[in-house]
Design a protein around this motif. Structure first.
Motif, short mmCIF file in Angstrom:
data_model
loop_
_atom_site.label_atom_id
_atom_site.label_comp_id
_atom_site.label_asym_id
_atom_site.label_seq_id
_atom_site.Cartn_x
_atom_site.Cartn_y
_atom_site.Cartn_z
N GLU A 49 37.91 44.39 48.36
CA GLU A 49 37.28 44.47 47.02
C GLU A 49 37.47 43.15 46.27
OE1 GLU A 49 35.55 47.09 43.87
OE2 GLU A 49 35.95 47.57 45.94
N TYR A 50 38.69 42.61 46.32
CA TYR A 50 38.94 41.30 45.69
C TYR A 50 38.10 40.22 46.35
CZ TYR A 50 42.87 42.30 42.57
OH TYR A 50 43.66 42.75 41.54
N ALA A 51 38.06 40.20 47.68
CA ALA A 51 37.33 39.15 48.39
C ALA A 51 35.86 39.16 48.00
CB ALA A 51 37.50 39.33 49.90
N ARG A 52 35.27 40.35 47.94
CA ARG A 52 33.86 40.45 47.56
C ARG A 52 33.65 39.95 46.13
NH1 ARG A 52 33.06 45.71 48.00
NH2 ARG A 52 32.90 46.22 45.81
N HIS A 53 34.49 40.39 45.22
CA HIS A 53 34.32 39.99 43.82
C HIS A 53 34.71 38.53 43.59
CE1 HIS A 53 32.81 43.75 42.61
NE2 HIS A 53 33.92 44.41 42.85
N ASN A 54 35.60 37.99 44.41
CA ASN A 54 35.90 36.56 44.29
C ASN A 54 34.68 35.72 44.66
OD1 ASN A 54 38.46 36.81 43.25
ND2 ASN A 54 39.46 36.74 45.23
N GLY A 55 33.84 36.21 45.55
CA GLY A 55 32.57 35.54 45.83
C GLY A 55 31.69 35.53 44.59
N HIS A 56 31.65 36.67 43.89
CA HIS A 56 30.90 36.71 42.63
C HIS A 56 31.51 35.73 41.63
CE1 HIS A 56 30.17 41.14 43.84
NE2 HIS A 56 29.15 40.41 44.26
N ALA A 57 32.84 35.70 41.59
CA ALA A 57 33.54 34.82 40.65
C ALA A 57 33.21 33.35 40.92
CB ALA A 57 35.05 35.06 40.71
N ASP A 58 33.04 32.98 42.19
CA ASP A 58 32.65 31.60 42.53
C ASP A 58 31.35 31.23 41.83
OD1 ASP A 58 34.77 30.93 44.23
OD2 ASP A 58 33.72 31.63 46.03
N PHE A 59 30.35 32.11 41.96
CA PHE A 59 29.05 31.83 41.36
C PHE A 59 29.10 31.85 39.83
CE2 PHE A 59 27.41 33.37 45.54
CZ PHE A 59 26.85 32.16 45.93
#
Length: 168
Positions: free
Chosen positions: A147-157
């Motif tokens: 869940e963190y990994a997926r949302h960290n991708g969002h956080a990058d953008f």
């Protein structure tokens, strides 16, 4: 103050490895928010989405609470931001502040760490009512890490859109 982010162990047992990578991803989300104002943290990705960095922090407080406190520890408590189990409420950070969101998130992270440390083993099995299935602590730790990994991708953008900062 700079966020300390330590990579998960390259050698170690299963529990140490899962714990290390979960903490790595927790720190990554905090890093993505470093140096931004409350207004920047509330900056939305694109209408009509309410997705923002601060919304992600609030959402991850809900994820931590749900999986560790409600599922693993069996606590009968409401969500952090909703009394009616509406997980979408956390994403709307339009009136949120860094101070409040981070305090609640960090409190949930500390509770999660305590619950994980006190669990006898990764084979500890609990019932996840939302899924209608029994799950192990191992699965919970992996699920929350993903869940963190997926949302960290969002956080990058999101971060790149705010000030051009890229990379983890």
């Amino acid at each position: 103050m700079a966020v300390e982010r330590v990579a998960g162990p390259l050698t170690g047992n299963e529990r140490e490895t899962l714990r290390g990578f979960l903490d790595f991803h927790r720190a990554t989300l905090a890093m993505k928010c470093e140096g931004l104002t409350d207004d920047e943290l509330r900056s939305r990705s694109m209408p009509p989405s309410t997705l923002s960095l601060l919304g992600l922090v609030r959402h991850m407080a809900e994820v931590e609470r749900t999986w560790f406190r409600k599922v693993v520890a069996g606590e009968d408590i409401p969500l952090v931001y909703s009394d009616v189990n509406d997980y979408q409420v956390a994403y709307d950070a339009s009136k949120a502040t860094r101070e409040d969101a981070f305090a609640k998130w960090q409190a949930e992270v500390e509770e999660s760490r305590r619950i994980e440390r006190e669990a006898e083993s990764m084979d500890t099995v609990v019932h996840a009512a939302r899924w209608g299935a029994d799950v192990s602590l191992r699965l919970v730790m992996m699920h929350v890490t993903l869940e963190y990994a997926r949302h960290n991708g969002h956080a990058d953008f999101l971060r790149e859109g705010i000030d051009g900062v890229v990379g983890a």
